[in-house]
Design a protein around this motif. Structure first.
Motif, PDB file in Angstrom:
ATOM      1  N   MET A 101       0.837  -1.090   0.025  1.00 56.50           N
ATOM      2  CA  MET A 101      -0.093   0.103  -0.043  1.00 56.50           C
ATOM      3  C   MET A 101       0.716   1.231  -0.125  1.00 56.50           C
ATOM      4  N   ALA A 102       0.305   2.420  -0.527  1.00 51.91           N
ATOM      5  CA  ALA A 102       1.228   3.411  -0.677  1.00 51.91           C
ATOM      6  C   ALA A 102       1.132   4.216   0.492  1.00 51.91           C
ATOM      7  N   ARG A 103       2.271   4.782   0.994  1.00 48.95           N
ATOM      8  CA  ARG A 103       2.403   5.851   2.211  1.00 48.95           C
ATOM      9  C   ARG A 103       2.988   7.218   1.757  1.00 48.95           C
ATOM     10  N   PHE A 104       2.343   8.060   2.405  1.00 48.08           N
ATOM     11  CA  PHE A 104       2.696   9.454   2.448  1.00 48.08           C
ATOM     12  C   PHE A 104       2.974   9.940   3.806  1.00 48.08           C
ATOM     13  N   CYS A 105       4.324  10.470   3.964  1.00 52.28           N
ATOM     14  CA  CYS A 105       4.678  10.834   5.358  1.00 52.28           C
ATOM     15  C   CYS A 105       5.390  12.251   5.095  1.00 52.28           C
ATOM     16  N   PRO A 106       4.450  13.273   5.627  1.00 50.74           N
ATOM     17  CA  PRO A 106       4.957  14.531   5.775  1.00 50.74           C
ATOM     18  C   PRO A 106       5.875  14.863   6.826  1.00 50.74           C
ATOM     19  N   LEU A 107       7.119  14.700   6.338  1.00 46.12           N
ATOM     20  CA  LEU A 107       8.279  14.863   7.470  1.00 46.12           C
ATOM     21  C   LEU A 107       8.459  16.126   7.702  1.00 46.12           C
ATOM     22  N   PHE A 108       8.360  17.047   7.018  1.00 51.82           N
ATOM     23  CA  PHE A 108       8.514  18.479   7.539  1.00 51.82           C
ATOM     24  C   PHE A 108       7.755  19.574   6.421  1.00 51.82           C
ATOM     25  N   SER A 109       7.095  20.472   6.959  1.00 55.70           N
ATOM     26  CA  SER A 109       6.181  21.410   6.085  1.00 55.70           C
ATOM     27  C   SER A 109       6.299  22.757   6.614  1.00 55.70           C
ATOM     28  N   GLY A 110       6.582  23.958   5.896  1.00 56.64           N
ATOM     29  CA  GLY A 110       6.646  25.121   6.315  1.00 56.64           C
ATOM     30  C   GLY A 110       7.770  26.007   5.917  1.00 56.64           C
ATOM     31  N   SER A 111       7.920  27.203   6.296  1.00 54.84           N
ATOM     32  CA  SER A 111       8.845  28.167   5.919  1.00 54.84           C
ATOM     33  C   SER A 111      10.208  27.660   6.507  1.00 54.84           C
ATOM     34  N   SER A 112      10.280  26.984   7.609  1.00 55.33           N
ATOM     35  CA  SER A 112      11.297  26.361   8.268  1.00 55.33           C
ATOM     36  C   SER A 112      12.069  24.968   7.360  1.00 55.33           C
ATOM     37  N   GLY A 113      11.261  24.499   6.509  1.00 54.60           N
ATOM     38  CA  GLY A 113      11.930  23.170   6.060  1.00 54.60           C
ATOM     39  C   GLY A 113      10.673  22.448   5.629  1.00 54.60           C
ATOM     40  N   ASN A 114      10.995  21.679   4.355  1.00 49.15           N
ATOM     41  CA  ASN A 114       9.960  21.123   3.618  1.00 49.15           C
ATOM     42  C   ASN A 114      10.596  19.788   3.290  1.00 49.15           C
ATOM     43  N   SER A 115       9.879  18.627   3.348  1.00 46.98           N
ATOM     44  CA  SER A 115      10.477  17.444   2.782  1.00 46.98           C
ATOM     45  C   SER A 115       9.337  16.243   3.249  1.00 46.98           C
ATOM     46  N   TYR A 116       8.981  15.624   2.024  1.00 42.70           N
ATOM     47  CA  TYR A 116       7.652  14.583   2.168  1.00 42.70           C
ATOM     48  C   TYR A 116       8.442  13.390   1.607  1.00 42.70           C
ATOM     49  N   TYR A 117       8.089  11.982   1.972  1.00 43.09           N
ATOM     50  CA  TYR A 117       8.199  11.030   1.694  1.00 43.09           C
ATOM     51  C   TYR A 117       6.945  10.200   1.158  1.00 43.09           C
ATOM     52  N   ILE A 118       7.148   9.551  -0.424  1.00 42.47           N
ATOM     53  CA  ILE A 118       6.126   8.980  -0.752  1.00 42.47           C
ATOM     54  C   ILE A 118       6.549   7.832  -1.464  1.00 42.47           C
ATOM     55  N   GLY A 119       5.880   6.675  -1.072  1.00 42.50           N
ATOM     56  CA  GLY A 119       6.285   5.218  -1.537  1.00 42.50           C
ATOM     57  C   GLY A 119       5.712   4.175  -0.993  1.00 42.50           C
ATOM     58  N   SER A 120       6.385   3.135  -0.469  1.00 44.07           N
ATOM     59  CA  SER A 120       6.015   2.009  -0.094  1.00 44.07           C
ATOM     60  C   SER A 120       6.913   1.996   1.339  1.00 44.07           C
ATOM     61  N   SER A 121       6.920   0.971   2.191  1.00 45.47           N
ATOM     62  CA  SER A 121       7.422   0.969   3.615  1.00 45.47           C
ATOM     63  C   SER A 121       9.012   0.505   3.053  1.00 45.47           C
ATOM     64  N   GLU A 122       9.343   0.084   1.992  1.00 44.81           N
ATOM     65  CA  GLU A 122      10.756  -0.277   1.567  1.00 44.81           C
ATOM     66  C   GLU A 122      11.270   0.453   0.271  1.00 44.81           C
ATOM     67  N   HIS A 123      10.556   1.252  -0.592  1.00 44.14           N
ATOM     68  CA  HIS A 123      10.789   1.785  -1.684  1.00 44.14           C
ATOM     69  C   HIS A 123      10.037   3.095  -1.908  1.00 44.14           C
ATOM     70  N   GLY A 124      10.760   4.017  -1.969  1.00 43.47           N
ATOM     71  CA  GLY A 124      10.012   5.342  -2.055  1.00 43.47           C
ATOM     72  C   GLY A 124      11.087   6.804  -2.667  1.00 43.47           C
ATOM     73  N   ILE A 125      10.429   7.760  -2.740  1.00 43.52           N
ATOM     74  CA  ILE A 125      11.312   8.920  -3.004  1.00 43.52           C
ATOM     75  C   ILE A 125      11.020  10.098  -1.902  1.00 43.52           C
ATOM     76  N   LEU A 126      11.875  11.103  -1.858  1.00 45.27           N
ATOM     77  CA  LEU A 126      11.684  12.291  -1.202  1.00 45.27           C
ATOM     78  C   LEU A 126      11.168  13.381  -2.094  1.00 45.27           C
ATOM     79  N   VAL A 127      10.555  14.267  -1.896  1.00 44.91           N
ATOM     80  CA  VAL A 127      10.184  15.507  -2.507  1.00 44.91           C
ATOM     81  C   VAL A 127      10.751  16.709  -1.591  1.00 44.91           C
TER      82      VAL A 127
END
Length: 264
Positions: free
Chosen positions: A1-27
């Motif tokens: 199943m797909a996973r979306f993990c909002p790691l950081f969001s805002g003017s102080s830093g942004n990073s999102y993980y999208i993928g599965s528990s084993e394979h994915g990317i960072l935006v």
């Protein structure tokens, strides 16, 4: 199943993980490498699951951890031609990791297909991304928008999950402490999307099939999570849509201390 993990969001830093528990990317990688690693682990994602970083643009709150994190894990980095040129001029592209200009046709990575679209922002050449996961889910990330363009609207329409900027409350911004030129920049067509503008767009996207919304890139000075949430909730309710039945609405945390993950 797909996973979306909002790691950081805002003017102080942004990073999102999208993928599965084993394979994915960072935006984006807008926090330092240690913080990104810890945030991934809180979400149950080993750092080794990240197979590439896709950069939206060169501003520091999106790339401050890129050089070290990508270099440490030898990750390929992708972005627009303009962004890659800007990062090279900034000294971020050190040669310790591969870096590529991503064509508008997109590419396959981590068992997904990533397709970029242009965003209107005061940067070299900004990209948002639509990601089609291995199980056919569509995830779109659209932040740092001066306004909603037809290209962005078309690119993200029909996504299962949409990360959309809800940067500021216009009243708080106009009456706040920022100097006038900065206020004008944020309010301009190359600035950031307001709560009201975001809320109006959510109604359109909800009516075309999107059911999961994350409000993102909130200003720490000119917004609050509750205000952004209530503005969108009110707009969606006035359109006759019911939370929990027609859609899910959440605010991406400035720092995901609780390890929030959306599995869908």
């Amino acid at each position: 199943m797909a996973r979306f993990c909002p790691l950081f969001s805002g003017s102080s830093g942004n990073s999102y993980y999208i993928g599965s528990s084993e394979h994915g990317i960072l935006v984006d990688a807008g926090k330092n490498a240690k913080q990104i690693t810890e945030a991934l682990e809180r979400c149950g994602i080993p750092p080794g699951a990240v197979e590439a970083v896709f950069v939206t643009h060169e501003h520091s709150d999106h790339v401050s951890g890129l050089r070290v994190f990508a270099g440490r894990h030898r990750l390929p980095v992708y972005g627009s031609t303009g962004t890659m040129t800007a990062l090279a001029e900034m000294g971020v592209l050190t040669g310790k990791f591969p870096a590529f200009a991503l064509s508008e046709e997109g590419m396959e990575c981590a068992g997904m297909y990533i397709k970029p679209f242009h965003i209107p922002h005061d940067c070299a050449e900004g990209y948002g991304y639509r990601i089609m996961t291995a199980d056919g889910r569509g995830v779109s990330v659209a932040t740092d928008l001066g306004y909603m363009t037809a290209e962005v609207r078309e690119a993200v329409s029909g996504s299962d999950l949409l990360v959309l900027e809800s940067n500021h409350d216009i009243g708080m911004l106009r009456n706040g402490p920022y100097p006038y030129p900065l206020k004008q920049r944020i309010l301009s067509g190359l600035g950031h999307l307001s709560n009201v503008s975001c809320a109006e767009e959510l109604c359109r996207f909800a009516q075309t099939g999107t059911t999961r919304f994350w409000l993102a890139h909130l200003s720490s000075e000119n917004n609050t999570p509750e205000l952004a949430y209530q503005t969108s909730l009110c707009s969606l309710s006035m359109a006759g849509l019911k939370e929990g039945l027609d859609y899910q609405l959440a605010v991406a945390p400035r720092c995901n201390q609780e390890g929030k993950v959306m599995v869908f």
